[in-house]
Scaffold this active site. Structure first.
Site, short mmCIF file in Angstrom:
data_model
loop_
_atom_site.label_atom_id
_atom_site.label_comp_id
_atom_site.label_asym_id
_atom_site.label_seq_id
_atom_site.Cartn_x
_atom_site.Cartn_y
_atom_site.Cartn_z
CG ASN A 6 -1.83 1.15 1.31
OD1 ASN A 6 -1.43 2.27 1.05
ND2 ASN A 6 -3.07 0.89 1.67
CG HIS A 9 1.63 5.86 4.90
ND1 HIS A 9 0.58 6.64 5.30
CD2 HIS A 9 1.62 4.78 5.70
CE1 HIS A 9 -0.05 6.05 6.30
NE2 HIS A 9 0.57 4.91 6.56
CG HIS A 42 -8.36 4.03 0.90
ND1 HIS A 42 -8.59 3.86 2.25
CD2 HIS A 42 -9.58 4.37 0.39
CE1 HIS A 42 -9.86 4.06 2.53
NE2 HIS A 42 -10.47 4.39 1.41
NE ARG A 44 -9.44 8.21 4.17
CZ ARG A 44 -9.61 7.28 5.10
NH1 ARG A 44 -8.83 6.23 5.14
NH2 ARG A 44 -10.55 7.41 5.98
NE ARG A 48 -7.67 11.22 5.30
CZ ARG A 48 -8.13 10.59 6.39
NH1 ARG A 48 -7.34 9.82 7.07
NH2 ARG A 48 -9.37 10.75 6.79
CD GLU A 69 -6.97 -0.27 1.02
OE1 GLU A 69 -7.24 0.74 1.69
OE2 GLU A 69 -6.07 -1.04 1.31
CB THR A 100 -9.46 1.42 7.07
OG1 THR A 100 -8.99 2.04 5.88
CG2 THR A 100 -10.84 0.84 6.84
CD GLU A 150 -7.03 -6.38 2.71
OE1 GLU A 150 -7.15 -6.20 1.49
OE2 GLU A 150 -6.35 -5.64 3.45
CG HIS A 190 -5.48 -2.01 9.22
ND1 HIS A 190 -5.06 -1.44 10.38
CD2 HIS A 190 -6.02 -1.01 8.47
CE1 HIS A 190 -5.35 -0.15 10.35
NE2 HIS A 190 -5.94 0.14 9.21
#
Ligand code: PXP
Length: 236
Positions: A6, A9, A42, A44, A48, A69, A100, A150, A190
């Site tokens: 992922n 970041h 993701h 969103r 963000r 995502e 999440t 998941e 996660h």
């Protein structure tokens, strides 16, 4: 087991200055070169971190699979149907959350989830549902037509090394067994990191782990190639 990285970041860091670096497209490339078998982002509602143009560029540049995502939002569904990622992972989304929190309540909104994912499935996108490792959520997920769940590993990750570890681990193991019995394939993610990830090997048939925070954090010290290589090695 496979490793999906992922890269949200990387976009968070880029957006901190509003410029172009670090480049998420280059980050995806480095992840792929060092053992990632898919790239997760993701998109969103508040954009963000990952932006629409990131996803639109990634779909044309990555050589593995794009796993998008997304929340149950019509505008994001429209983007998914347009760009056609390999897979989408449906997640719950709250504006105020840092990341999440908790899994999607599939059992409590079975009809809504089933109807939301139908056009995605019909267009050939693989659908995964991000759920807590609970029996009712697994059973409901199996009724939606989604091919994957998941499992949310946040509670296990937090409990790792404490007296609750075994309880949380068993929940994952049981949920995974049930899901596979019901014909679902199982991913997990996660909060997984270089210390707690090894127990995922004890869960039979896990397909792919989606990991972000720990890899990007380690990359600050070791560089991204080494951080991805190390995690890929640990889960292989
Ligand atoms: N899987 C899902 C569905 C997520 O929402 C996240 C966080 O964005 C992850 C995996 C990765 O979690 P982490 O960043 O804690 O590794």
């Amino acid at each position: 087991m496979l490793l999906g990285v992922n890269i949200d970041h990387v976009a968070t860091l880029r957006n901190a200055r509003g410029g172009k670096e670090p480049d998420v497209i280059q980050a995806a490339y480095i992840c792929e070169q060092n053992g990632a078998t898919s790239i997760t982002t993701h998109l969103r509602e508040d954009r963000r971190h990952i932006k629409d143009e990131d996803v639109r560029t990634l779909i044309n540049t990555i050589s593995t699979k794009l796993n998008l995502e997304m929340a149950m939002a019509d505008d994001i569904q429209k983007i998914a149907l347009e760009i056609k990622p390999h897979s989408i992972c449906l997640v719950p989304e709250k504006r105020q959350e840092v990341t999440t929190e908790g899994g999607l309540d599939v059992a409590g909104q079975l009809k809504k989830v089933t109807e939301f994912i139908r056009p995605l499935l019909e267009s050939g996108i693989v659908v995964s549902l991000f759920i807590d490792p609970e029996k009712n959520q697994v059973e409901a997920s199996a009724k939606t037509g989604a091919q994957f769940i998941e499992m949310h590993t946040g509670s296990y990750s937090e409990a790792y090394g404490t007296s609750n570890e075994e309880t949380e681990f068993q929940k994952l193991k049981n949920a995974s067994e049930l899901a596979q019995k019901l014909g679902l394939r199982v991913n997990a993610g996660h909060g997984l990191n270089y210390e707690n990830v090894h127990r995922m090997h004890e869960i039979h048939g896990l397909y792919e782990l989606n990991i972000g925070h720990s890899i990007i954090s380690r990359a600050v010290f070791t560089g991204l190639p080494e951080a991805v290589r190390k995690m890929a090695e640990m889960i292989r």
